[in-house]
Write a protein that holds these residues in place. Structure first.
Motif, PDB file in Angstrom:
ATOM      1  N   TYR A  34      -4.776   2.527  10.367  1.00 12.34           N
ATOM      2  CA  TYR A  34      -5.719   3.051   9.383  1.00 12.34           C
ATOM      3  C   TYR A  34      -6.645   1.938   8.932  1.00 12.34           C
ATOM      4  N   GLY A  35      -7.850   2.317   8.572  1.00 12.25           N
ATOM      5  CA  GLY A  35      -8.807   1.384   7.990  1.00 12.25           C
ATOM      6  C   GLY A  35      -8.998   1.751   6.533  1.00 12.25           C
ATOM      7  N   CYS A  52      -3.979  -7.615  -2.943  1.00 15.32           N
ATOM      8  CA  CYS A  52      -5.359  -7.891  -2.549  1.00 15.32           C
ATOM      9  C   CYS A  52      -5.886  -6.862  -1.544  1.00 15.32           C
ATOM     10  N   PHE A  53      -6.944  -6.163  -1.927  1.00 14.89           N
ATOM     11  CA  PHE A  53      -7.606  -5.204  -1.041  1.00 14.89           C
ATOM     12  C   PHE A  53      -8.081  -5.887   0.244  1.00 14.89           C
ATOM     13  N   ILE A  71      -4.753   6.861   0.290  1.00 14.98           N
ATOM     14  CA  ILE A  71      -4.110   5.800  -0.494  1.00 14.98           C
ATOM     15  C   ILE A  71      -3.801   6.286  -1.909  1.00 14.98           C
ATOM     16  N   LYS A  72      -2.545   6.161  -2.278  1.00 16.93           N
ATOM     17  CA  LYS A  72      -2.113   6.498  -3.626  1.00 16.93           C
ATOM     18  C   LYS A  72      -2.262   5.301  -4.555  1.00 16.93           C
ATOM     19  N   LYS A  73      -1.859   4.132  -4.041  1.00 15.74           N
ATOM     20  CA  LYS A  73      -1.853   2.936  -4.881  1.00 15.74           C
ATOM     21  C   LYS A  73      -1.864   1.706  -3.991  1.00 15.74           C
ATOM     22  N   VAL A  85       0.855  -1.178   0.000  1.00 16.06           N
ATOM     23  CA  VAL A  85       0.000   0.000   0.000  1.00 16.06           C
ATOM     24  C   VAL A  85       0.897   1.236   0.000  1.00 16.06           C
ATOM     25  N   SER A  86       0.683   2.115  -0.968  1.00 12.88           N
ATOM     26  CA  SER A  86       1.431   3.372  -1.047  1.00 12.88           C
ATOM     27  C   SER A  86       0.494   4.519  -0.686  1.00 12.88           C
TER      28      SER A  86
END
Length: 91
Positions: free
Chosen positions: A51-52, A67-68, A61-63, A25-26
């Motif tokens: 964070y949620g 898997c989400f 979130i940038k990118k 996560v970026s």
């Protein structure tokens, strides 16, 4: 980076499987004002990473690479793909 490890053991069915999922996560640059707003309103202290991703903090979130659902808490798509047979799904 978010890692989740899963181990499934069922001695009756001779199942002993394990896997892990990695998601990167970026984040965008976050202002102090945004951080304070988030902390004051959403109380992130009970969340891994504080964070949620499914809540207001998703705007940070940038990118996401992977898997989400792994970030939310459990890599359900990978679990389903690997264990549908053992669970007697899609026979």
């Amino acid at each position: 980076e978010v890692y989740t490890g899963v181990s499934i053991i069922n001695k009756d069915k001779s199942v002993n499987e394990k896997f892990y999922e990695k998601t990167v996560v970026s984040f965008n640059k976050i202002t102090k004002k945004d951080m304070e707003f988030y902390i004051d309103r959403y109380k992130p202290y009970d969340k891994a990473g504080s964070y949620g991703i499914q809540e207001w903090s998703s705007i940070f979130i940038k990118k996401i690479n992977g898997c989400f659902y792994n970030v939310v808490g459990f890599p359900l798509p990978k679990f389903y793909k690997l264990f549908a047979k053992e669970l007697n799904i899609n026979k």
